[in-house]
Enzyme design. Structure first.
Site, PDB file in Angstrom:
ATOM      1  N   SER A   7      43.121  63.546  46.721  1.00 18.41           N
ATOM      2  CA  SER A   7      42.457  62.496  46.831  1.00 18.41           C
ATOM      3  C   SER A   7      41.505  62.624  47.882  1.00 18.41           C
ATOM      4  CB  SER A   7      43.396  61.187  46.887  1.00 18.41           C
ATOM      5  OG  SER A   7      42.525  60.161  46.717  1.00 18.41           O
ATOM      6  N   HIS A   8      40.449  61.946  47.832  1.00 17.80           N
ATOM      7  CA  HIS A   8      39.411  61.862  48.843  1.00 17.80           C
ATOM      8  C   HIS A   8      39.244  60.264  49.496  1.00 17.80           C
ATOM      9  CE1 HIS A   8      37.461  65.910  48.349  1.00 17.80           C
ATOM     10  NE2 HIS A   8      37.833  65.579  47.037  1.00 17.80           N
ATOM     11  N   ASN A   9      40.061  59.336  48.796  1.00 20.37           N
ATOM     12  CA  ASN A   9      40.084  57.874  49.209  1.00 20.37           C
ATOM     13  C   ASN A   9      41.161  57.689  50.380  1.00 20.37           C
ATOM     14  OD1 ASN A   9      40.722  55.220  49.396  1.00 20.37           O
ATOM     15  ND2 ASN A   9      40.203  54.754  47.324  1.00 20.37           N
ATOM     16  N   ASP A  67      45.524  58.249  39.369  1.00 27.32           N
ATOM     17  CA  ASP A  67      43.997  57.924  38.901  1.00 27.32           C
ATOM     18  C   ASP A  67      44.438  56.354  38.747  1.00 27.32           C
ATOM     19  OD1 ASP A  67      41.293  58.064  38.438  1.00 27.32           O
ATOM     20  OD2 ASP A  67      41.695  57.357  36.575  1.00 27.32           O
ATOM     21  N   GLY A 149      40.465  47.919  47.614  1.00 27.96           N
ATOM     22  CA  GLY A 149      39.977  47.615  46.337  1.00 27.96           C
ATOM     23  C   GLY A 149      40.168  46.159  45.860  1.00 27.96           C
ATOM     24  N   TYR A 150      40.530  46.032  44.889  1.00 26.53           N
ATOM     25  CA  TYR A 150      40.694  44.524  44.255  1.00 26.53           C
ATOM     26  C   TYR A 150      42.166  43.743  44.887  1.00 26.53           C
ATOM     27  CZ  TYR A 150      37.485  46.466  40.945  1.00 26.53           C
ATOM     28  OH  TYR A 150      36.266  47.424  40.266  1.00 26.53           O
ATOM     29  N   HIS A 176      52.007  49.250  41.585  1.00 25.32           N
ATOM     30  CA  HIS A 176      51.834  50.301  40.647  1.00 25.32           C
ATOM     31  C   HIS A 176      51.980  52.002  41.150  1.00 25.32           C
ATOM     32  CE1 HIS A 176      48.050  49.379  42.537  1.00 25.32           C
ATOM     33  NE2 HIS A 176      47.579  50.235  41.941  1.00 25.32           N
TER      34      HIS A 176
HETATM   35  P1  IMP Z   1      40.269  56.187  41.608  1.00 27.37           P
HETATM   36  O1  IMP Z   1      39.955  56.747  42.768  1.00 27.37           O
HETATM   37  O2  IMP Z   1      39.299  56.765  40.542  1.00 27.37           O
HETATM   38  O3  IMP Z   1      41.513  56.319  40.980  1.00 27.37           O
HETATM   39  O4  IMP Z   1      39.961  54.831  41.370  1.00 27.37           O
HETATM   40  C1  IMP Z   1      40.749  53.702  41.682  1.00 27.37           C
HETATM   41  C2  IMP Z   1      39.729  52.535  41.698  1.00 27.37           C
HETATM   42  O5  IMP Z   1      40.783  51.251  41.130  1.00 27.37           O
HETATM   43  C3  IMP Z   1      39.887  51.939  43.327  1.00 27.37           C
HETATM   44  O6  IMP Z   1      38.458  52.406  43.788  1.00 27.37           O
HETATM   45  C4  IMP Z   1      40.116  50.503  43.411  1.00 27.37           C
HETATM   46  O7  IMP Z   1      38.804  49.762  42.754  1.00 27.37           O
HETATM   47  C5  IMP Z   1      41.118  50.172  42.223  1.00 27.37           C
HETATM   48  N1  IMP Z   1      42.436  50.412  42.763  1.00 27.37           N
HETATM   49  C6  IMP Z   1      43.369  51.144  42.427  1.00 27.37           C
HETATM   50  N2  IMP Z   1      44.336  51.021  43.143  1.00 27.37           N
HETATM   51  C7  IMP Z   1      44.325  50.025  43.669  1.00 27.37           C
HETATM   52  C8  IMP Z   1      45.030  48.902  44.524  1.00 27.37           C
HETATM   53  O8  IMP Z   1      46.318  49.470  44.900  1.00 27.37           O
HETATM   54  N3  IMP Z   1      44.620  48.056  44.959  1.00 27.37           N
HETATM   55  C9  IMP Z   1      43.283  47.561  44.813  1.00 27.37           C
HETATM   56  N4  IMP Z   1      42.438  48.325  44.056  1.00 27.37           N
HETATM   57  C10 IMP Z   1      43.114  49.432  43.457  1.00 27.37           C
END
Ligand code: IMP
Length: 195
Positions: A7-9, A67, A149-150, A176
């Protein structure tokens, strides 16, 4: 066995690292500058697999990827796999956009699910995928400063607060992502027992 976290996040990595730590799974980050693969899959599972396979190919080590996203029942499951790309801008912009999209939706019909698909890809081509979900409701305004995020809009009834108001350890116990990673631990145990 040590796993690469694909992951990069940074906020997501922090959560995955904390959860894997409590599960006793060793991990290391992706090397700096590793390219981000395009998430072209139609499902959370397929996109998790794309990320895990890319990190495994790059490092030659087993790799774990998540994801994830938010699925709102009244929006037909949107933003779903497009959660990170729901609109241009920051998490704040996406939260504002979600609130606008849900303006006419009454209380009692604001059920939503956080979904996390976790994939593990092995250098021999094998792969495992699992899914964790967590149900809640979308509020009409943001509450709390934790998480990412949300989270500030996601009311989690068992705790009586939003995910952004939950202490990090508590979110990492019930989210989750925690549910998916717990299942992945189980799946990894079974996979290695079969080898
Ligand atoms: P991914 O990095 O493509 O998996 O994108 C995940 C996106 O879903 C994040 O940028 C958030 O917008 C949303 N998301 C996923 N998990 C969470 C969480 O635990 N809390 C809040 N938003 C989440």
């Amino acid at each position: 066995m040590e796993f690469v976290i694909a992951s990069h996040n940074q906020k997501k990595i922090r959560e995955i690292a904390a959860i894997l730590g409590t599960l006793g799974i060793s991990f290391e980050p992706l090397p700096g500058g590793a390219p981000e693969p395009e998430e072209t899959g139609p499902t959370f599972e397929e996109n998790a697999l794309i990320k895990a396979r890319a990190a495994c190919a790059l490092t030659g080590k087993p790799a774990i990827a998540d994801d994830s996203g938010l699925a709102v029942d009244a929006l037909g499951g949107a933003p779903g796999i497009y959660s990170a790309r729901y609109c241009e801008g920051s998490d704040l912009d996406r939260n504002a956009f979600l609130l606008r999209s849900m303006e006419g939706i009454p209380d009692g019909r604001r059920q939503a699910w956080f979904v996390s698909a976790v994939a593990c890809a092995f250098p021999n081509g094998d792969a495992l995928t699992v899914r964790g979900e967590c149900g809640g409701e979308i509020l009409r305004e943001a509450h709390g400063a934790g998480g990412f995020g949300y989270d500030p809009l996601f009311w989690y009834p068992p705790a009586g607060c939003t995910f952004a108001e939950l202490p990090a350890e508590e979110k990492n116990r019930v989210s989750h992502r925690a549910r998916a990673l717990q299942k992945m631990k189980q799946a990894l145990g079974e996979y290695y027992a079969e080898q």
